[in-house]
Design an enzyme around this catalytic site. Sequence first.
Site, PDB file in Angstrom:
ATOM      1  N   ASP A 108       5.329   1.762   4.838  1.00 34.46           N
ATOM      2  CA  ASP A 108       5.373   2.968   4.023  1.00 34.46           C
ATOM      3  C   ASP A 108       6.472   3.871   4.580  1.00 34.46           C
ATOM      4  O   ASP A 108       6.830   3.779   5.759  1.00 34.46           O
ATOM      5  CB  ASP A 108       4.012   3.672   4.071  1.00 34.46           C
ATOM      6  CG  ASP A 108       3.946   4.869   3.159  1.00 34.46           C
ATOM      7  OD1 ASP A 108       4.549   4.813   2.078  1.00 34.46           O
ATOM      8  OD2 ASP A 108       3.307   5.862   3.537  1.00 34.46           O
ATOM      9  N   ASP A 121      -0.322   5.079   5.556  1.00 32.66           N
ATOM     10  CA  ASP A 121      -1.205   6.171   5.939  1.00 32.66           C
ATOM     11  C   ASP A 121      -2.069   6.683   4.802  1.00 32.66           C
ATOM     12  O   ASP A 121      -3.015   7.404   5.032  1.00 32.66           O
ATOM     13  CB  ASP A 121      -0.392   7.335   6.521  1.00 32.66           C
ATOM     14  CG  ASP A 121       0.665   7.847   5.553  1.00 32.66           C
ATOM     15  OD1 ASP A 121       0.717   7.352   4.406  1.00 32.66           O
ATOM     16  OD2 ASP A 121       1.448   8.733   5.942  1.00 32.66           O
ATOM     17  N   ASP A 161      -2.300   2.894   0.332  1.00 32.17           N
ATOM     18  CA  ASP A 161      -1.887   1.790   1.201  1.00 32.17           C
ATOM     19  C   ASP A 161      -3.040   0.864   1.560  1.00 32.17           C
ATOM     20  O   ASP A 161      -2.811  -0.245   2.056  1.00 32.17           O
ATOM     21  CB  ASP A 161      -1.295   2.337   2.508  1.00 32.17           C
ATOM     22  CG  ASP A 161      -0.021   3.121   2.278  1.00 32.17           C
ATOM     23  OD1 ASP A 161       0.782   2.697   1.435  1.00 32.17           O
ATOM     24  OD2 ASP A 161       0.158   4.161   2.930  1.00 32.17           O
TER      25      ASP A 161
END
Length: 881
Positions: free
Chosen positions: A330, A598, A602
């Site tokens: 990410d 986070d 995700d």
Amino acid sequence: MSAWHSKSIGETLSDLETDRRRGLSAEEAKRRLGIYGPNALTGRPRESMAERLFQQLKDPMILVLLAAAGLSFLSSGGEDWLDAAIILLIVAVNAVISISQESSAERALEALKQMSAPLARVTRDGKELRLGAAELVPGDLIRLEAGDLVPADARILDCAGLKADESAMTGESVPVEKCVGEGLPPETGLADRHNMVIGSTVITAGRGVCAVTSTGMNSEVGKVAGLLLNQEETETPLQRKMGEISKTLSFLCLCVCAVMFGVGLLQGRGILEMFMTAVSLAVAAIPEGLPAIVTIVLALGVQRMARQGAIVKKLPAVETLGCAGVICSDKTGTLTQNKMTVTETWMAAGKDRTALLTAAALCCDASVDERGRVTGDPTEAALVEAARKEGVNKAGLERENPRRGEVPFDAGRKLMSTVYSKPGGGCRVYVKGAPDVLLERCLLSAAAKRAALAANDRMAAGALRVLGVAVRELDRMPGKLTPSAVEKDLTFLGLVGMIDPPRPEAGAAVEQCWRAGIRPVMITGDHKLTAAAIARSLGICRSGDLVVTGADLDFMPQEALEEDVERFAVYARVSPEHKSRIVNAWRKKGQVVAMTGDGVNDAPALKAAHIGCAMGKAGTDVAKEAADMILTDDNFATIVSAVAEGRGIYANIKKAIHYLLSCNIGEILTIFLATVLGFHQMPLVPVQLLWLNLVTDALPALALGVEPVEEEVMDQRPRNAHESLFTRAFSLRLAWQGAMVGLLTLGAYWLGEYVLSDPGEASAAANTMAFATLTLCQLFHAFDARSEEQSVFHIGVFSNPAMNRAFLVGAAMQVAVLCLPPLQAVFQTVAMDPTQWLVVLALAAAPVAVCEATKAWGRRRNRRPREETGRSARPTPTAVG
């Protein structure tokens, strides 16, 4: 399911059958609650304790251990119960550890439930009530204000300055401006649905009235929960290899013991004698301590990683990291600082940077608290922070010249204005907003306007978020503070560009990934230009790599994604489903995939990956519970350290397996050849085999497990996770080293029987010499197993204190058995004379000399190709495309 973002307000209210002013009636809400169920997330039933215990006991290695325990107990007639007790204890400990680790999908769902807002302001029967979020139903009218957690997906009916932090669901790094708006195209992505609010996100500014459209498992966060429910548990490479070892050892041991038993009967040996010998050999040959050794080695690795900022929740995940070939990361908060920062300014002719940043800081609501922390909207906080670095004290300026009013930001006009008192009378208006809109309200020449627009385009092309800033002097406060009264005849000061910048250490970590043969991939919900700019600056996106969006993936079949996945370095504006698709596409390529993240969005991909790495500080509880590892410092570079640790741990586990199996092959070969060749007695009696197993298996193998990581571990390509542990080279090494140990033992027996003993004492002396040689030979051989290529003298004989302690303890135990009369009687040994001791020590130390010579020959053979290729032999992945 209806695409609520594509409907007008009238259509939404009509389809939901709700009143815009009175909301639902209490009776209707109760009826709908019965239809749709509570606004809560559901999960799969928990497995019972009996089911979990059965899952543990059906493992092949566990079955082998239980069988070994039973055979050990039976072979001694029930008297020698120590080995059986130790084996059962190992099984029990492993089962307790595994059962205590609850299903990560269940924990993730529990965390998702906790994210639901406990209370919501709801309008029913024309009255505003505060109800539990679980009682909401589609059609309810809810009121939202700054600081509220959105309790369900809803269509905005009315709002003023409404902004929502949707980073946990979409990856958007800044709060999203919301508006009433008309219907959007049905294919509009989640991050661009500005007329909707998403459940479990946070309202950061403004207020609004919304109509609930989806609740519970039908909401966007419910879809994430559904993905977690449907995600299958994956088997780690280490687990596969341990299963492989279990099956191989079980088959070989059963075959050898059966052959030995049959040959012994054909030779006229007693059934009881051969049965006890076969059982003792089976117990000694099966490294029943291997699961415990692997667990301890992994646990020690977990402790080291925790000190470096990585908390591992599942022990096998440590080893899995070592063969990671792809890291899907990410962007927001992982590769970047998750903090908007002013990185560039452009001043109009004759204006200076201080004046520009002063005006920008005064035209916002962010402030500096008593501790010096800047609080407020991330974009405005970045402006105040930039001004503070320039020496501007916003609080002091506001005390001297108070703010007298403001015109709040509006998505329609894209501007915000504040009005401050001016020393000596009058007032000063500060305006900031979209540059193209602001420039139309400034007193500028055509050439100056073109220059400003060109600067804006250049900064925007670099993925910066650009704001224009202007000022206006007034003799007196306007009678009515409206946009038309203050936002005209402005003096343009310049442009401010900001971005969520990369972490300082992220670039070096990405470069190390490339050097280690690991492909870094960025997967983010942010805009394509922003993601691409960050990826290029970090080195993730190289020449020839492609950047794709979630919209592109929507029209791309999974087969096409799997075919071209190696060409894509950056994925922007993606949804949770997209992330899981990307991870699964890499898995189809045979890669071991690590996924960092986070946010709630995700979690499915963290679960789908071989190893999920969640952020400890900025990460949501959902991400942490779905992940295998948590980074306490939210630092991408920590993953690289964890990969190095994982590679070292796997190498050490492999060394321990190599040591144990090569030694056990030596034991099997010794007894097998003695039986087949018709020795009149066995070189080793059952009690000696069991003692040998105790002295040589545990401590040296554990010492190999804490061997320091070898040099250049990150200058090698990731190993193939699907490759068998028993490669041709590994199997050959096991075979010849095991044969060496066995032949040295038989050599000691022959010398004791026919050369170095008196005729009347030959058998006892031969047995003692064989027993001593085999035990000490294995202890010496542990030093050879410390490295496949490097000399033990190069890595340092004393560089692993645990190995030295293991050798001394094992040698002392063996010497006691050989020299102390009470123990001699138990283990059927006799005292050896100096000549016999010298022969035993020479034979026992011979593996060191033989292995050192073999390693030296291997290094010379490999030196020429390495010299020809030089450093280019090191795997440095090239650009794909």
